[in-house]
Design a protein around this motif. Structure first.
Motif, PDB file in Angstrom:
ATOM      1  N   PHE A 261    -108.907 -49.968  57.207  1.00 16.35           N
ATOM      2  CA  PHE A 261    -108.451 -51.143  56.456  1.00 16.35           C
ATOM      3  C   PHE A 261    -107.566 -50.718  55.287  1.00 16.35           C
ATOM      4  CE2 PHE A 261    -108.790 -54.207  53.034  1.00 16.35           C
ATOM      5  CZ  PHE A 261    -108.644 -55.435  53.673  1.00 16.35           C
ATOM      6  N   VAL A 262    -108.021 -49.717  54.553  1.00 17.55           N
ATOM      7  CA  VAL A 262    -107.263 -49.254  53.394  1.00 17.55           C
ATOM      8  C   VAL A 262    -105.933 -48.633  53.842  1.00 17.55           C
ATOM      9  CG1 VAL A 262    -107.259 -47.737  51.378  1.00 17.55           C
ATOM     10  CG2 VAL A 262    -109.374 -48.881  52.071  1.00 17.55           C
TER      11      VAL A 262
ATOM     12  N   ASN B 276    -102.677 -50.199  52.173  1.00 20.55           N
ATOM     13  CA  ASN B 276    -102.126 -49.528  50.995  1.00 20.55           C
ATOM     14  C   ASN B 276    -102.211 -48.017  51.179  1.00 20.55           C
ATOM     15  OD1 ASN B 276    -102.066 -48.293  48.253  1.00 20.55           O
ATOM     16  ND2 ASN B 276    -101.942 -50.408  47.565  1.00 20.55           N
ATOM     17  N   TRP B 277    -101.088 -47.398  51.440  1.00 19.98           N
ATOM     18  CA  TRP B 277    -101.084 -45.961  51.739  1.00 19.98           C
ATOM     19  C   TRP B 277    -101.520 -45.115  50.536  1.00 19.98           C
ATOM     20  CZ3 TRP B 277     -98.100 -42.941  48.628  1.00 19.98           C
ATOM     21  CH2 TRP B 277     -97.040 -43.544  47.969  1.00 19.98           C
ATOM     22  N   LEU B 278    -101.207 -45.590  49.320  1.00 11.39           N
ATOM     23  CA  LEU B 278    -101.577 -44.816  48.134  1.00 11.39           C
ATOM     24  C   LEU B 278    -103.090 -44.862  47.887  1.00 11.39           C
ATOM     25  CD1 LEU B 278    -100.714 -43.064  45.832  1.00 11.39           C
ATOM     26  CD2 LEU B 278    -100.252 -45.131  44.476  1.00 11.39           C
ATOM     27  N   PHE B 279    -103.668 -46.036  48.038  1.00 11.36           N
ATOM     28  CA  PHE B 279    -105.115 -46.159  47.918  1.00 11.36           C
ATOM     29  C   PHE B 279    -105.813 -45.307  48.966  1.00 11.36           C
ATOM     30  CE2 PHE B 279    -105.540 -50.580  45.704  1.00 11.36           C
ATOM     31  CZ  PHE B 279    -104.817 -50.089  44.632  1.00 11.36           C
ATOM     32  N   ALA B 280    -105.229 -45.268  50.175  1.00 14.05           N
ATOM     33  CA  ALA B 280    -105.807 -44.468  51.254  1.00 14.05           C
ATOM     34  C   ALA B 280    -105.781 -42.988  50.892  1.00 14.05           C
ATOM     35  CB  ALA B 280    -105.042 -44.712  52.562  1.00 14.05           C
ATOM     36  N   LEU B 281    -104.665 -42.530  50.342  1.00 15.94           N
ATOM     37  CA  LEU B 281    -104.524 -41.128  49.951  1.00 15.94           C
ATOM     38  C   LEU B 281    -105.503 -40.768  48.830  1.00 15.94           C
ATOM     39  CD1 LEU B 281    -103.018 -38.433  50.167  1.00 15.94           C
ATOM     40  CD2 LEU B 281    -101.331 -39.334  48.543  1.00 15.94           C
ATOM     41  N   LEU B 282    -105.576 -41.615  47.819  1.00 14.80           N
ATOM     42  CA  LEU B 282    -106.485 -41.359  46.696  1.00 14.80           C
ATOM     43  C   LEU B 282    -107.945 -41.460  47.150  1.00 14.80           C
ATOM     44  CD1 LEU B 282    -104.681 -43.403  43.877  1.00 14.80           C
ATOM     45  CD2 LEU B 282    -104.727 -40.913  44.163  1.00 14.80           C
ATOM     46  N   GLY B 283    -108.206 -42.431  48.017  1.00 12.01           N
ATOM     47  CA  GLY B 283    -109.567 -42.628  48.502  1.00 12.01           C
ATOM     48  C   GLY B 283    -110.077 -41.467  49.326  1.00 12.01           C
ATOM     49  N   VAL B 284    -109.248 -40.966  50.242  1.00 13.28           N
ATOM     50  CA  VAL B 284    -109.687 -39.862  51.093  1.00 13.28           C
ATOM     51  C   VAL B 284    -109.833 -38.581  50.262  1.00 13.28           C
ATOM     52  CG1 VAL B 284    -107.417 -38.980  51.845  1.00 13.28           C
ATOM     53  CG2 VAL B 284    -109.379 -38.839  53.386  1.00 13.28           C
TER      54      VAL B 284
ATOM     55  N   GLY C 224     -98.008 -49.026  46.301  1.00  8.13           N
ATOM     56  CA  GLY C 224     -98.601 -48.406  47.476  1.00  8.13           C
ATOM     57  C   GLY C 224     -98.792 -49.312  48.667  1.00  8.13           C
ATOM     58  N   TYR C 225     -98.541 -50.613  48.491  1.00  7.44           N
ATOM     59  CA  TYR C 225     -98.731 -51.505  49.633  1.00  7.44           C
ATOM     60  C   TYR C 225     -97.597 -51.302  50.640  1.00  7.44           C
ATOM     61  CZ  TYR C 225     -95.132 -54.465  47.480  1.00  7.44           C
ATOM     62  OH  TYR C 225     -93.963 -54.932  46.942  1.00  7.44           O
ATOM     63  N   TRP C 226     -97.879 -51.626  51.895  1.00  8.68           N
ATOM     64  CA  TRP C 226     -96.889 -51.425  52.955  1.00  8.68           C
ATOM     65  C   TRP C 226     -95.796 -52.483  52.862  1.00  8.68           C
ATOM     66  CZ3 TRP C 226     -96.630 -47.068  55.521  1.00  8.68           C
ATOM     67  CH2 TRP C 226     -97.792 -46.296  55.676  1.00  8.68           C
TER      68      TRP C 226
ATOM     69  N   GLY D 269     -93.811 -57.619  53.407  1.00  7.41           N
ATOM     70  CA  GLY D 269     -94.659 -56.795  52.550  1.00  7.41           C
ATOM     71  C   GLY D 269     -96.071 -57.343  52.505  1.00  7.41           C
ATOM     72  N   MET D 270     -97.040 -56.455  52.390  1.00 10.51           N
ATOM     73  CA  MET D 270     -98.430 -56.893  52.294  1.00 10.51           C
ATOM     74  C   MET D 270     -98.751 -57.249  50.846  1.00 10.51           C
ATOM     75  SD  MET D 270    -100.745 -54.726  54.923  1.00 10.51           S
ATOM     76  CE  MET D 270    -100.539 -55.006  56.688  1.00 10.51           C
ATOM     77  N   ALA D 271     -99.540 -58.291  50.679  1.00  8.47           N
ATOM     78  CA  ALA D 271     -99.854 -58.799  49.342  1.00  8.47           C
ATOM     79  C   ALA D 271    -101.029 -58.053  48.717  1.00  8.47           C
ATOM     80  CB  ALA D 271    -100.158 -60.294  49.417  1.00  8.47           C
ATOM     81  N   GLU D 272    -100.895 -57.772  47.433  1.00  6.92           N
ATOM     82  CA  GLU D 272    -101.980 -57.134  46.684  1.00  6.92           C
ATOM     83  C   GLU D 272    -102.505 -58.107  45.640  1.00  6.92           C
ATOM     84  OE1 GLU D 272    -100.669 -53.472  44.972  1.00  6.92           O
ATOM     85  OE2 GLU D 272    -101.584 -52.302  46.554  1.00  6.92           O
TER      86      GLU D 272
END
Length: 255
Positions: free
Chosen positions: A143-144, A148-156, A196-198, A205-208
């Motif tokens: 889902f992340v 949001n690629w940045l959240f995914a990077l920080l999260g992992v 960081g959203y796609w 664009g995806m909404a944040e």
């Protein structure tokens, strides 16, 4: 009359909206129901992971029972199925005239984000595998990554820091989901902090918004609930450290 026509249009908009939401939930649930752990275990290694280890049909248990490589592949499939489900609904809403028939003012991000939530339910209670699945951490990750690629990077990154420090996948999962949710709070209320959203092009664009934050909270809470037994063991210092086997060669184990 004009009044009757307007009422008819509104009723049809509500009907289209309800059907669209139901369709998105069905798509999410069906994609989520693909039992990656069972598929990898049974098809390639002749092992039903639900009968061994923690009896959980997830990537971590596949890693424990079969091996690290098989576990990573399983997690990747679970992440990928979630991403595909969300992006499928996202592009349907963005690239077709369907959105023009929905209720005016409806935040359509609520629809494609709800697809991810349905995916988590399908993963845990898969219709293709006797409604016995995993704990949905990989779905949360998918889902992340899908949003949001940045959240995914920080999260992992945060996940692996906790895992290598404490050697508990469960603790890393619980901490990682909380960390990503906390990351989403500020952007939900301060547009200037949305990053960081796609973005796939104009209007794509995806909404944040706050809806994204609430979606992450719902998913994180779901993961926490699925990990309640692990949380209890962590509190009692009874949770076993996560250790993965070396994955055996497929040709020696497949049936």
């Amino acid at each position: 009359s004009i009044l009757s026509h307007v009422k008819g249009v509104k009723i049809m908009a509500v009907l289209y909206t309800v059907l669209t939401i139901i369709g998105a939930l069905i798509i999410g649930y069906l994609f989520g129901s693909f039992p990656s752990a069972i598929f990898i275990g049974k098809v390639f290694y002749g092992v039903d992971v639900r009968t061994q280890g923690s009896h959980n049909a997830g990537g971590t248990n596949v890693g424990r029972v079969i091996g690290k490589k098989a576990g990573i592949i399983t997690i990747a499939l679970d992440v990928f199925k979630t991403l595909i489900a969300i992006w499928l609904v996202f592009f349907i809403l963005k690239l077709t005239p369907l959105v023009n028939y929905l209720v005016d003012g409806l935040p359509i991000e609520a629809i494609y984000y709800s697809t991810g939530i349905a995916c988590a339910i399908g993963h845990s209670f898969p219709c293709f595998a006797g409604f016995k699945g995993g704990k949905a951490m990989a779905v949360f990750s998918g889902f992340v990554l899908a949003t949001n690629w940045l959240f995914a990077l920080l999260g992992v990154t945060f996940f692996f820091i906790i895992f290598y420090w404490k050697k508990y996948v469960s603790l890393a999962s619980i901490s990682g989901t909380l960390f990503v949710f906390l990351l989403s709070i500020a952007p939900a209320f301060v547009p200037e902090m949305r990053f960081g959203y796609w973005w796939f092009g104009p209007g794509l664009g995806m909404a944040e918004t706050y809806i994204y934050m609430l979606s992450l909270l719902v998913l994180a809470s779901y993961v926490w609930i699925r990990h309640i037994p692990n949380i209890k063991r962590l509190i009692k210092h009874e949770e076993p450290h996560t250790k993965f086997k070396k994955t055996p060669k497929i040709e020696h184990n497949a049936k």
